[in-house]
Design a protein around this motif. Structure first.
Motif, PDB file in Angstrom:
ATOM      1  N   UNK A  60      -0.866   3.990  -2.333  1.00 42.80           N
ATOM      2  CA  UNK A  60      -0.945   2.539  -2.108  1.00 42.80           C
ATOM      3  C   UNK A  60       0.461   1.918  -2.131  1.00 42.80           C
ATOM      4  N   UNK A  61       1.256   2.313  -3.128  1.00 46.17           N
ATOM      5  CA  UNK A  61       2.603   1.756  -3.254  1.00 46.17           C
ATOM      6  C   UNK A  61       3.498   2.154  -2.080  1.00 46.17           C
ATOM      7  N   UNK A  62       3.436   3.394  -1.673  1.00 48.53           N
ATOM      8  CA  UNK A  62       4.294   3.838  -0.572  1.00 48.53           C
ATOM      9  C   UNK A  62       3.902   3.181   0.746  1.00 48.53           C
ATOM     10  N   UNK A  63       2.622   2.915   0.928  1.00 50.69           N
ATOM     11  CA  UNK A  63       2.186   2.184   2.120  1.00 50.69           C
ATOM     12  C   UNK A  63       2.741   0.752   2.096  1.00 50.69           C
ATOM     13  N   UNK A  64       2.678   0.104   0.934  1.00 47.29           N
ATOM     14  CA  UNK A  64       3.215  -1.246   0.802  1.00 47.29           C
ATOM     15  C   UNK A  64       4.733  -1.252   0.975  1.00 47.29           C
ATOM     16  N   UNK A  65       5.405  -0.245   0.423  1.00 50.14           N
ATOM     17  CA  UNK A  65       6.863  -0.159   0.562  1.00 50.14           C
ATOM     18  C   UNK A  65       7.270  -0.020   2.023  1.00 50.14           C
ATOM     19  N   UNK A  66       6.478   0.695   2.803  1.00 46.92           N
ATOM     20  CA  UNK A  66       6.778   0.863   4.229  1.00 46.92           C
ATOM     21  C   UNK A  66       6.805  -0.490   4.931  1.00 46.92           C
ATOM     22  N   UNK A  68       7.873  -3.119   3.685  1.00 40.00           N
ATOM     23  CA  UNK A  68       9.147  -3.732   3.304  1.00 40.00           C
ATOM     24  C   UNK A  68      10.333  -2.938   3.848  1.00 40.00           C
ATOM     25  N   UNK A  69      10.042  -1.886   4.632  1.00 40.07           N
ATOM     26  CA  UNK A  69      11.105  -1.104   5.255  1.00 40.07           C
ATOM     27  C   UNK A  69      11.663   0.005   4.392  1.00 40.07           C
ATOM     28  N   UNK A  70      10.929   0.411   3.357  1.00 38.17           N
ATOM     29  CA  UNK A  70      11.407   1.449   2.448  1.00 38.17           C
ATOM     30  C   UNK A  70      10.466   2.649   2.478  1.00 38.17           C
ATOM     31  N   UNK A  71      10.924   3.755   1.889  1.00 39.74           N
ATOM     32  CA  UNK A  71      10.125   4.983   1.885  1.00 39.74           C
ATOM     33  C   UNK A  71      10.339   5.739   0.574  1.00 39.74           C
ATOM     34  N   UNK A  72       9.508   6.752   0.361  1.00 40.91           N
ATOM     35  CA  UNK A  72       9.520   7.512  -0.895  1.00 40.91           C
ATOM     36  C   UNK A  72      10.893   8.081  -1.206  1.00 40.91           C
ATOM     37  N   UNK A 114      -4.901  -1.555 -20.188  1.00 36.25           N
ATOM     38  CA  UNK A 114      -4.495  -2.278 -18.980  1.00 36.25           C
ATOM     39  C   UNK A 114      -5.515  -3.388 -18.736  1.00 36.25           C
ATOM     40  N   UNK A 115      -5.473  -4.000 -17.575  1.00 34.93           N
ATOM     41  CA  UNK A 115      -6.312  -5.151 -17.278  1.00 34.93           C
ATOM     42  C   UNK A 115      -7.811  -4.843 -17.411  1.00 34.93           C
ATOM     43  N   UNK A 116      -8.194  -3.639 -17.030  1.00 33.82           N
ATOM     44  CA  UNK A 116      -9.594  -3.216 -17.136  1.00 33.82           C
ATOM     45  C   UNK A 116      -9.656  -1.911 -17.922  1.00 33.82           C
ATOM     46  N   UNK A 117     -10.695  -1.707 -18.694  1.00 37.32           N
ATOM     47  CA  UNK A 117     -10.791  -0.477 -19.492  1.00 37.32           C
ATOM     48  C   UNK A 117     -10.831   0.797 -18.647  1.00 37.32           C
ATOM     49  N   UNK A 118     -11.268   0.706 -17.393  1.00 35.91           N
ATOM     50  CA  UNK A 118     -11.358   1.884 -16.531  1.00 35.91           C
ATOM     51  C   UNK A 118     -10.035   2.222 -15.846  1.00 35.91           C
ATOM     52  N   UNK A 119      -9.041   1.358 -15.991  1.00 40.62           N
ATOM     53  CA  UNK A 119      -7.711   1.642 -15.437  1.00 40.62           C
ATOM     54  C   UNK A 119      -6.953   2.503 -16.442  1.00 40.62           C
ATOM     55  N   UNK A 120      -6.476   3.653 -15.979  1.00 39.77           N
ATOM     56  CA  UNK A 120      -5.783   4.590 -16.852  1.00 39.77           C
ATOM     57  C   UNK A 120      -4.280   4.590 -16.631  1.00 39.77           C
ATOM     58  N   UNK A 121      -3.846   4.140 -15.455  1.00 35.16           N
ATOM     59  CA  UNK A 121      -2.446   4.243 -15.050  1.00 35.16           C
ATOM     60  C   UNK A 121      -2.019   2.972 -14.309  1.00 35.16           C
ATOM     61  N   UNK A 122      -0.800   2.524 -14.597  1.00 35.05           N
ATOM     62  CA  UNK A 122      -0.165   1.447 -13.834  1.00 35.05           C
ATOM     63  C   UNK A 122       1.252   1.920 -13.527  1.00 35.05           C
ATOM     64  N   UNK A 123       1.716   1.665 -12.291  1.00 29.51           N
ATOM     65  CA  UNK A 123       3.007   2.195 -11.863  1.00 29.51           C
ATOM     66  C   UNK A 123       3.856   1.107 -11.224  1.00 29.51           C
ATOM     67  N   UNK A 124       5.155   1.127 -11.535  1.00 29.67           N
ATOM     68  CA  UNK A 124       6.174   0.276 -10.912  1.00 29.67           C
ATOM     69  C   UNK A 124       7.192   1.190 -10.226  1.00 29.67           C
ATOM     70  N   UNK A 125       7.770   0.717  -9.136  1.00 29.48           N
ATOM     71  CA  UNK A 125       8.805   1.476  -8.426  1.00 29.48           C
ATOM     72  C   UNK A 125       9.979   0.574  -8.098  1.00 29.48           C
ATOM     73  N   UNK A 126      11.166   1.165  -8.079  1.00 25.98           N
ATOM     74  CA  UNK A 126      12.364   0.498  -7.567  1.00 25.98           C
ATOM     75  C   UNK A 126      12.971   1.412  -6.515  1.00 25.98           C
ATOM     76  N   UNK A 127      13.385   0.850  -5.401  1.00 30.72           N
ATOM     77  CA  UNK A 127      13.993   1.641  -4.332  1.00 30.72           C
ATOM     78  C   UNK A 127      15.201   0.892  -3.782  1.00 30.72           C
ATOM     79  N   UNK A 128      16.069   1.651  -3.154  1.00 30.04           N
ATOM     80  CA  UNK A 128      17.215   1.084  -2.453  1.00 30.04           C
ATOM     81  C   UNK A 128      17.199   1.643  -1.038  1.00 30.04           C
ATOM     82  N   UNK A 129      17.011   0.734  -0.080  1.00 30.21           N
ATOM     83  CA  UNK A 129      16.978   1.157   1.311  1.00 30.21           C
ATOM     84  C   UNK A 129      18.345   1.747   1.687  1.00 30.21           C
ATOM     85  N   UNK A 130      18.309   2.943   2.252  1.00 32.90           N
ATOM     86  CA  UNK A 130      19.525   3.633   2.612  1.00 32.90           C
ATOM     87  C   UNK A 130      19.961   4.647   1.578  1.00 32.90           C
TER      88      UNK A 130
END
Length: 133
Positions: A60-66, A68-72, A114-130
């Motif tokens: 989901x995050x990598x699709x959203x990053x795309x 914004x012009x960024x990639x894994x 987390x926000x819901x008891x069934x959520x086990x993981x939450x992830x943040x990413x930082x990237x630098x294009x280039x």
């Protein structure tokens, strides 16, 4: 340098309600806020499965990053919040499918919930294009 700020939304209703963006891009810097495995219909993907949730969130995050012009390969930092540190093996297994060769900084933090008891993981990413390796 004068960098333009661009806010991106994932379409989650809470973003508008609470007043936050999923991604903020400032020049070549891409910051992705905490994201869980909540699906567009509001249900949690992979209930009870930290591997499935981690994989879903990263996809989901990598699709959203795309958008914004960024990639894994440009990710420089990953922050993972886990509700149960005994899930680390499964979280790392999914994480390594995306980042084993890229080797960004990574922090895994245990949290009581987390926000819901069934959520086990939450992830943040930082990237630098280039900054791809």
């Amino acid at each position: 340098m004068d960098f333009k700020r661009i806010n991106y939304s994932s379409g989650a209703p809470l973003e508008d309600k609470a007043g936050y963006s999923r991604i903020v891009k400032v020049g070549p810097f891409v910051y992705v806020g905490g994201t869980t495995s909540v699906q567009p219909d509001g249900t949690v993907f992979g209930e009870g499965d930290p591997y499935a949730q981690t994989k879903y969130v990263l996809e989901k995050l990598l699709k959203l990053m795309a958008e914004a012009g960024s990639k894994a390969s440009e990710v420089v930092r990953v922050k993972v919040y886990a509700t149960d540190m005994s899930h680390c093996g499964e979280i790392v297994r999914a994480y390594s499918e995306f980042f084993k060769e890229i080797r960004p900084l990574c922090t895994v933090v245990g949290t009581s919930g987390l926000n819901r008891p069934t959520q086990l993981v939450e992830i943040e990413l930082d990237a630098i294009i280039g900054a791809a390796i």
